[in-house]
Design a protein around this motif. Structure first.
Motif, PDB file in Angstrom:
ATOM      1  N   SER A 133       0.819  -1.211   0.000  1.00 57.46           N
ATOM      2  CA  SER A 133       0.000   0.000   0.000  1.00 57.46           C
ATOM      3  C   SER A 133       0.853   1.262   0.000  1.00 57.46           C
ATOM      4  O   SER A 133       0.472   2.279  -0.586  1.00 57.46           O
ATOM      5  CB  SER A 133      -0.932   0.004   1.220  1.00 57.46           C
ATOM      6  OG  SER A 133      -1.812  -1.103   1.182  1.00 57.46           O
ATOM      7  N   PHE A 134       2.010   1.191   0.654  1.00 58.35           N
ATOM      8  CA  PHE A 134       2.885   2.356   0.724  1.00 58.35           C
ATOM      9  C   PHE A 134       3.949   2.366  -0.372  1.00 58.35           C
ATOM     10  O   PHE A 134       4.799   3.257  -0.403  1.00 58.35           O
ATOM     11  CB  PHE A 134       3.563   2.423   2.100  1.00 58.35           C
ATOM     12  CG  PHE A 134       2.656   2.923   3.187  1.00 58.35           C
ATOM     13  CD1 PHE A 134       2.433   4.280   3.357  1.00 58.35           C
ATOM     14  CD2 PHE A 134       2.016   2.040   4.031  1.00 58.35           C
ATOM     15  CE1 PHE A 134       1.591   4.744   4.361  1.00 58.35           C
ATOM     16  CE2 PHE A 134       1.161   2.488   5.031  1.00 58.35           C
ATOM     17  CZ  PHE A 134       0.947   3.851   5.201  1.00 58.35           C
ATOM     18  N   GLY A 135       3.898   1.359  -1.261  1.00 57.08           N
ATOM     19  CA  GLY A 135       4.849   1.322  -2.366  1.00 57.08           C
ATOM     20  C   GLY A 135       6.265   0.996  -1.941  1.00 57.08           C
ATOM     21  O   GLY A 135       7.225   1.418  -2.585  1.00 57.08           O
ATOM     22  N   LEU A 136       6.401   0.253  -0.850  1.00 56.77           N
ATOM     23  CA  LEU A 136       7.717  -0.114  -0.333  1.00 56.77           C
ATOM     24  C   LEU A 136       8.076  -1.528  -0.777  1.00 56.77           C
ATOM     25  O   LEU A 136       7.201  -2.298  -1.182  1.00 56.77           O
ATOM     26  CB  LEU A 136       7.709  -0.028   1.196  1.00 56.77           C
ATOM     27  CG  LEU A 136       7.369   1.350   1.779  1.00 56.77           C
ATOM     28  CD1 LEU A 136       7.224   1.259   3.298  1.00 56.77           C
ATOM     29  CD2 LEU A 136       8.418   2.370   1.396  1.00 56.77           C
ATOM     30  N   GLY A 177      -7.276  -3.147  -5.444  1.00 58.11           N
ATOM     31  CA  GLY A 177      -7.668  -1.746  -5.449  1.00 58.11           C
ATOM     32  C   GLY A 177      -6.512  -0.837  -5.083  1.00 58.11           C
ATOM     33  O   GLY A 177      -6.320   0.233  -5.689  1.00 58.11           O
ATOM     34  N   MET A 178      -5.704  -1.248  -4.108  1.00 52.85           N
ATOM     35  CA  MET A 178      -4.550  -0.447  -3.704  1.00 52.85           C
ATOM     36  C   MET A 178      -3.499  -0.374  -4.813  1.00 52.85           C
ATOM     37  O   MET A 178      -2.869   0.676  -5.023  1.00 52.85           O
ATOM     38  CB  MET A 178      -3.934  -1.023  -2.430  1.00 52.85           C
ATOM     39  CG  MET A 178      -4.858  -0.985  -1.221  1.00 52.85           C
ATOM     40  SD  MET A 178      -5.485   0.672  -0.838  1.00 52.85           S
ATOM     41  CE  MET A 178      -3.979   1.484  -0.335  1.00 52.85           C
ATOM     42  N   LEU A 179      -3.305  -1.476  -5.522  1.00 55.31           N
ATOM     43  CA  LEU A 179      -2.344  -1.473  -6.628  1.00 55.31           C
ATOM     44  C   LEU A 179      -2.812  -0.561  -7.763  1.00 55.31           C
ATOM     45  O   LEU A 179      -2.002   0.147  -8.382  1.00 55.31           O
ATOM     46  CB  LEU A 179      -2.131  -2.896  -7.154  1.00 55.31           C
ATOM     47  CG  LEU A 179      -1.369  -3.850  -6.220  1.00 55.31           C
ATOM     48  CD1 LEU A 179      -1.326  -5.256  -6.814  1.00 55.31           C
ATOM     49  CD2 LEU A 179       0.047  -3.343  -5.969  1.00 55.31           C
ATOM     50  N   LEU A 180      -4.104  -0.555  -8.041  1.00 54.45           N
ATOM     51  CA  LEU A 180      -4.634   0.336  -9.075  1.00 54.45           C
ATOM     52  C   LEU A 180      -4.559   1.793  -8.624  1.00 54.45           C
ATOM     53  O   LEU A 180      -4.262   2.685  -9.426  1.00 54.45           O
ATOM     54  CB  LEU A 180      -6.074  -0.057  -9.401  1.00 54.45           C
ATOM     55  CG  LEU A 180      -6.241  -1.392 -10.128  1.00 54.45           C
ATOM     56  CD1 LEU A 180      -7.714  -1.802 -10.159  1.00 54.45           C
ATOM     57  CD2 LEU A 180      -5.674  -1.321 -11.540  1.00 54.45           C
ATOM     58  N   LEU A 181      -4.810   2.033  -7.354  1.00 54.72           N
ATOM     59  CA  LEU A 181      -4.682   3.386  -6.811  1.00 54.72           C
ATOM     60  C   LEU A 181      -3.250   3.891  -6.944  1.00 54.72           C
ATOM     61  O   LEU A 181      -3.015   5.065  -7.276  1.00 54.72           O
ATOM     62  CB  LEU A 181      -5.103   3.388  -5.338  1.00 54.72           C
ATOM     63  CG  LEU A 181      -5.123   4.735  -4.615  1.00 54.72           C
ATOM     64  CD1 LEU A 181      -6.148   5.674  -5.240  1.00 54.72           C
ATOM     65  CD2 LEU A 181      -5.418   4.532  -3.136  1.00 54.72           C
ATOM     66  N   ALA A 182      -2.294   3.007  -6.729  1.00 52.98           N
ATOM     67  CA  ALA A 182      -0.886   3.375  -6.870  1.00 52.98           C
ATOM     68  C   ALA A 182      -0.532   3.726  -8.311  1.00 52.98           C
ATOM     69  O   ALA A 182       0.450   4.450  -8.554  1.00 52.98           O
ATOM     70  CB  ALA A 182       0.007   2.235  -6.387  1.00 52.98           C
TER      71      ALA A 182
END
Length: 282
Positions: A133-136, A177-182
């Motif tokens: 979610s935080f792209g880490l 959903g989080m990956l698409l939001l990123a």
């Protein structure tokens, strides 16, 4: 309107596994240690047994060692947690997969959290969801990761698009959903209790169906030219989308089977080799 093009997950998965096999062979040659995936199965559910066997076969083809732990159906949460902690502490194991579901008497979340984050190649722990979610750096849930790879393969840029995810499970709906939001999509989550689901779907440029209800999404609700990803798999090889009607309106669509499913396993193998490389320090 012409029929939608099929997003061929089988072909992309084949290429992904071939590349993963090359990386595994290189890692083995450089370190003298082959990547190892441990699979844990509670009980003898026929579908789960078949799925685990399939993963073991794919491991062999990719040059990944497979260690299988079969536990009786009566295994308790404490016993399962103990097994997963032992595997987490075993330096010879680089990735761990707990096949789910594990049975109603087992606290599945407690079991998932017993997996060390650095070995969570299925992306099921709190830590993996947070890093994703935080792209880490970390490991994504395999099905959502495979979906994003499919979108990339077919030139679908989510940026600025409206994406509707139908489903909210912890290992599919929420993380995709989080990956698409990123990727700068505007994401709407829907589920089985969403009022006027059809209206939400009609607004979507990208539809991800992951709710586990056969043919819930109908073609008449698909926006013309939308991209449709069917991550559902129901008895009779039926997805969550009514394929025959949706294919007449979408621009791209995944078949069931042969769409999302193969990419799930390919992503698992890819992340296992990546986990091994990190743990071996190369």
């Amino acid at each position: 309107m012409t029929q939608a093009r099929l997003m061929d997950g089988t072909a992309l998965a084949r290429r992904t596994v071939e590349e993963t096999a090359r990386k595994a062979a290189d890692l083995t040659e450089r370190t003298g240690t082959a990547p190892c995936l441990a699979t844990v199965l509670v009980g003898e559910d026929p579908a789960s047994v078949t799925y685990v066997r399939m993963k073991q076969n794919r491991c062999r083809k990719a040059g990944i060692e497979s260690r299988h732990v079969a536990l009786p159906a009566a295994t308790t949460t404490a016993e399962l947690v103990g097994v997963l902690r032992e595997l987490s502490a075993d330096s010879g194991v680089h990735g761990i997969l707990l096949q789910h579901p594990v049975g109603d008497h087992v606290d599945e979340r407690a079991a998932f959290e017993a997996i060390a984050p650095e070995k969570d190649v299925d992306g099921v722990t709190f830590a993996s969801f947070a890093t994703m979610s935080f792209g880490l750096p970390g490991f994504v849930s395999c099905t959502p990761g495979g979906i994003v790879r499919l979108l990339d393969e077919y030139g679908v840029d989510p940026s600025g698009k409206r994406a509707v995810v139908v489903g909210r499970s912890a290992i599919l709906g929420k993380p995709v959903g989080m990956l698409l939001l990123a990727r700068d999509a505007t994401v709407t989550y829907c589920h089985s209790r969403t009022r006027d689901l059809s209206a939400a779907v009609r607004e979507a440029d990208i539809v991800v169906a992951a709710v586990g209800r056969p043919r819930l999404i109908r073609g008449q609700d698909i926006k013309p030219g939308a991209v449709v990803v069917d991550a559902g798999y129901n008895p009779g090889n039926v997805g969550d989308v009514d394929f025959d009607s949706a294919v007449e309106r979408a621009s791209l669509i995944t078949p069931v089977p042969g769409g999302v499913g193969p990419m799930t396993i390919a992503t698992l193998l890819e992340q296992t080799v990546e986990a091994a490389a990190r743990q071996l320090g190369v």
